[in-house]
Design an enzyme around this catalytic site. Sequence first.
Site, PDB file in Angstrom:
ATOM      1  N   ASP A 177       0.872  -1.162   0.000  1.00 46.53           N
ATOM      2  CA  ASP A 177       0.000   0.000   0.000  1.00 46.53           C
ATOM      3  C   ASP A 177       0.921   1.226   0.000  1.00 46.53           C
ATOM      4  OD1 ASP A 177      -2.162   1.724   0.098  1.00 46.53           O
ATOM      5  OD2 ASP A 177      -3.199   0.613   1.674  1.00 46.53           O
ATOM      6  N   TRP A 178       0.356   2.373  -0.308  1.00 46.21           N
ATOM      7  CA  TRP A 178       1.177   3.582  -0.528  1.00 46.21           C
ATOM      8  C   TRP A 178       1.844   4.054   0.788  1.00 46.21           C
ATOM      9  CZ3 TRP A 178      -0.433   1.295  -4.411  1.00 46.21           C
ATOM     10  CH2 TRP A 178      -0.314   1.790  -5.704  1.00 46.21           C
TER      11      TRP A 178
END
Length: 872
Positions: A291-292
């Site tokens: 995920d970012w």
Amino acid sequence: MKAAAALSCLAGGTLAAAGTLNSANKLGKRALEKSDPFYPSPWMNPDADGWAEAYAHARDFVSQMTLMEKVNLTTGVGWQGEQCVGQVGAVPRLGLRSLCMQDAPLGIRGTDFNSAFPSGQTAAATFDRGLMYRRGYAMGKEAKGKGVNVLLGPVAGPLGRMPAAGRNWEGFAPDPVLTGVGMSETVKGIQDAGVIACAKHFIGNEQEHFRQVGEAQGYGFNITETLSSNIDDKTMHEMYLWPFADAVRAGVGSVMCSYQQVNNSYGCQNSKILNDLLKNELGFQGFVMSDWQAQHTGAASAVAGLDMSMPGDTVFNSGRSFWGTNLTLAVLNGTVPAYRVDDMAMRIMASVFKVSKTTDFDPINFSFWTLDTYGPVHWVAKKGYQEINSHVDVREDHGNLIREIAAKGTVLLKNTGSLPLNKPKFVAVVGEDAGPNPNGPNGCSDRGCNDGTLAMGWGSGTANYPYLITPDSALQAQAVQDGSRYESILSNYAADKTKALVSQDNVTAIVFVNADSGEGYINVDGNMGDRKNLTLWRNGDNLVKSVSSWCPNTIVVIHSTGPVLLTEWYESPNITAILWAGLPGQESGNSIADVLYGKVNPTARSPFTWGKTRESYGADVLYKPNNGNGAPQQDFTEGVFIDYRYFDKKGDDSVIYEFGHGLSYTTFEYSNIRVEKSNAGEYKPTTGTTPAAPTFGNYSTDLNDYLFPSDQFPYVYQYLYPYVNTTDAKKASDDPHYGQTAAEFLPPHATDDDAQPLLRSSGGNSPGGNRQLYDIMYTITADIKNTGSIVGEEVPQLYVSLGGPDDPKVALRDFDRMRIDPGETKQFTGRLTRRDLSNWDVAAQDWVVSEHEKTAFVGRSSRKLDLKVVLP
Ligand SMILES: *[C@@H]1O[C@H](CO)[C@@H](O)[C@H](O)[C@H]1NC(C)=O
Ligand SMILES: *[C@@H]1O[C@H](CO)[C@@H](O)[C@H](O)[C@H]1NC(C)=O
Ligand SMILES: *[C@@H]1O[C@H](CO)[C@@H](O)[C@H](O)[C@H]1NC(C)=O
Ligand SMILES: *[C@@H]1O[C@H](CO)[C@@H](O)[C@H](O)[C@H]1NC(C)=O
Ligand SMILES: *[C@@H]1O[C@H](CO)[C@@H](O)[C@H](O)[C@H]1NC(C)=O
Ligand SMILES: *[C@@H]1O[C@H](CO)[C@@H](O)[C@H](O)[C@H]1NC(C)=O
Ligand SMILES: *[C@@H]1O[C@H](CO)[C@@H](O)[C@H](O)[C@H]1NC(C)=O
Ligand SMILES: *[C@@H]1O[C@H](CO)[C@@H](O)[C@H](O)[C@H]1NC(C)=O
Ligand SMILES: *[C@@H]1O[C@H](CO)[C@@H](O)[C@H](O)[C@H]1NC(C)=O
Ligand SMILES: CC(=O)N[C@H]1CO[C@H](CO)[C@@H](O)[C@@H]1O
């Protein structure tokens, strides 16, 4: 030992782990949960079902790649480095343009001339596999038309453990089987359209609060580590992992690991969940992307099973990466084995070949960062001015499909006879939720407000509306066509005027109310992603109560991201109908008009339980840190007992509308349940070993070959590359701890490359786990008769009781959505697989069918179980 005790060196997260362990006592007597290490990271299986051809293509491709090209493929170019929300480096020499990862699970985010689909949760309410598939396919086609390679959905994490959790609407339902079907159909749909799907967020990502340290600190919570979801092994298998198994079985090309920790080990470096559960047990052949900003370490995350760093930088716009240059150096100095980087590249390229079939991609035709036609390709560097938005219209006729899904996903919770409407004399519509946002449908960035009708939640899981049909406009058009009188008051606070309107004779009052939620980075009215309450927003309850006290024919329509408390008013005789319209997307008004007027006979089923109080749900969001400055601890102590499983276990009267409940304008009769046992044979645990880790191609060990080729292209500001700036490795890495060896900081076996034993529960060549888990053991049939006078669709649901003292009373296992003519009887067929009848046995580390008597039920909801049969 912790799964990723290996935090240091490449890690910013070194201190993090120690901090957690040291603060163990603050929670009480017990030590914090921990995650067992599982190494080495499984390499691809050349013979996996559905992947063999893609593997062969990938092998040919990856064998030609240099180390830097492989690293380029694994590392994002940095936040706002290219046009999409995430892109990795290109491989120009082999004609591969940069892969484009793009939100969202209900349509393409941040662009234009795209469609805004109903939410996953609304799609789940259709209980219609065909519609789930068509939604996925349409979203995939739109993504393809803009040049997207990986569409960041569908969502099975959150599963929906807590009703107030902010992002439940992005996923499907707090039931692993319904969510598993949603995952499987959506993955197939997206990937059949030529775009790689991404099953997310893996795993235990059940709330927004404390998922990221910076975000939490921004809200004034002084924590130094993210939330830990502490999930026992049985619950993990029977609930949270289950729908991911379905996604893997459907051939999903990528999985996104989550921000939060599982058992105090970060989702993107937890070897137990990535190496063991996902890649070994489920036999996942695609790639894991972070995920970012969910990556916290370099070498440690590489050996724990991460394959792609998103968006590549350590933190947004740092210009630095745990991978990129660092990964190149880590291979050259022997910390990360070359086979691991080869396997990352193999997994990415195999997904590309499996799904896209080609490396000759269409151009990327949009920029996530702007709707301007011209602008910089490299957004943050402000470099490369050109046409970056071609405004390609990718919508085709998806508006019709959106209208159909939303109407067929609208649940009729209550109806005492006022519906369907038939040329009513006078329609009065009340509530902000019926009208437009005065600032336009896209007036709030990432839908971070709740003004006007609610048709999607907020956060990265959104798309821009191409238009938004409000209930007010659609219902008025219908009224005009019918010759009805029509008035609307699009306010929740105009009490006097509302009273004057709805107190008139012969009025059909339709009240629109809502409750919103979204992703944690946006705070709307004190809701930091997760809802702070389960009540209606903005005076909604008072509005319903007032209107129904004045008008004996009050119809309530709810748009929401999950259950709301109906307790104070649902029994009022003046409230003649209640509908849950979920989050319908761009055709909102048309789809609710279709249902209210009977053009669509409602069939949808509630994908969650409507409890009387917030407490009645048991599990709840953790809103306050409970571990000092250390990782807040969210213990999943209720085990498998969430949503209806919990309400059924309590057996009290705290349910208003149960999971699976939904009415129709016609009636159905259930009869004649039959069971047929299949000859599935004995369960055979998988045995044997993998081949040793293969490597593909070779690489130079001379750092001079890795220098930034400044003669070929200019260095782009903050862009992440696989190159070194200097042949002094320590300086090039910029890592203060440079020089630590793998033996010093990676766990035992982290770099092993010899043949590995296969898990007994794993699938061998069959992704999704042991293939015999999916053997059909029983076929259950029942007769469903339409006893009313109009055509309708019915959703017969097959539940089982596994019979053990720790088993839920019933659990959904299969369902169908069937169209039946008046007077007609149709046969429902439901199937029970071995997995459906098994429990996860922690000691055996396998699925086992217990000795307890098993019962199958066919009914119209989790509590209206018309028919039952004991399994022979
Ligand atoms: C390498 O990783 C370390 C963190 O472990 C980071 O501080 C450093 O900036 C990275 N180097 C590069 C060139 O990105
Ligand atoms: C978390 O801890 C529980 C209890 O010790 C254990 O059953 C489970 O397997 C662990 N999960 C992970 C992913 O480590
Ligand atoms: C890495 O990717 C960038 C573009 O993202 C490209 O300019 C560069 O040539 C690539 N490097 C290699 C070695 O392929
Ligand atoms: C947060 O907690 C740390 C560790 O206890 C402490 O040093 C720091 O001062 C705290 N910060 C704030 C803003 O309270
Ligand atoms: C967008 O796609 C069209 C058609 O494929 C192409 O002509 C155009 O160059 C593309 N634009 C960009 C910016 O990639
Ligand atoms: C619940 O939260 C919503 C949204 O913030 C708010 O409008 C509503 O008034 C709250 N309900 C109660 C009972 O406080
Ligand atoms: C129902 O509506 C009538 C007005 O038609 C009102 O007198 C009555 O009190 C209402 N009943 C309830 C339970 O609100
Ligand atoms: C590498 O060189 C570029 C261009 O001089 C510079 O901007 C960048 O910060 C350097 N990277 C490191 C890790 O020193
Ligand atoms: C190898 O390179 C990595 C990445 O820069 C670094 O963190 C590590 O300390 C290096 N190890 C050795 C033994 O040089
Ligand atoms: C058509 C209709 O519903 N007419 C009703 C309007 O209201 C009056 C008074 O309440 C009734 O008597 C009518 O039947």
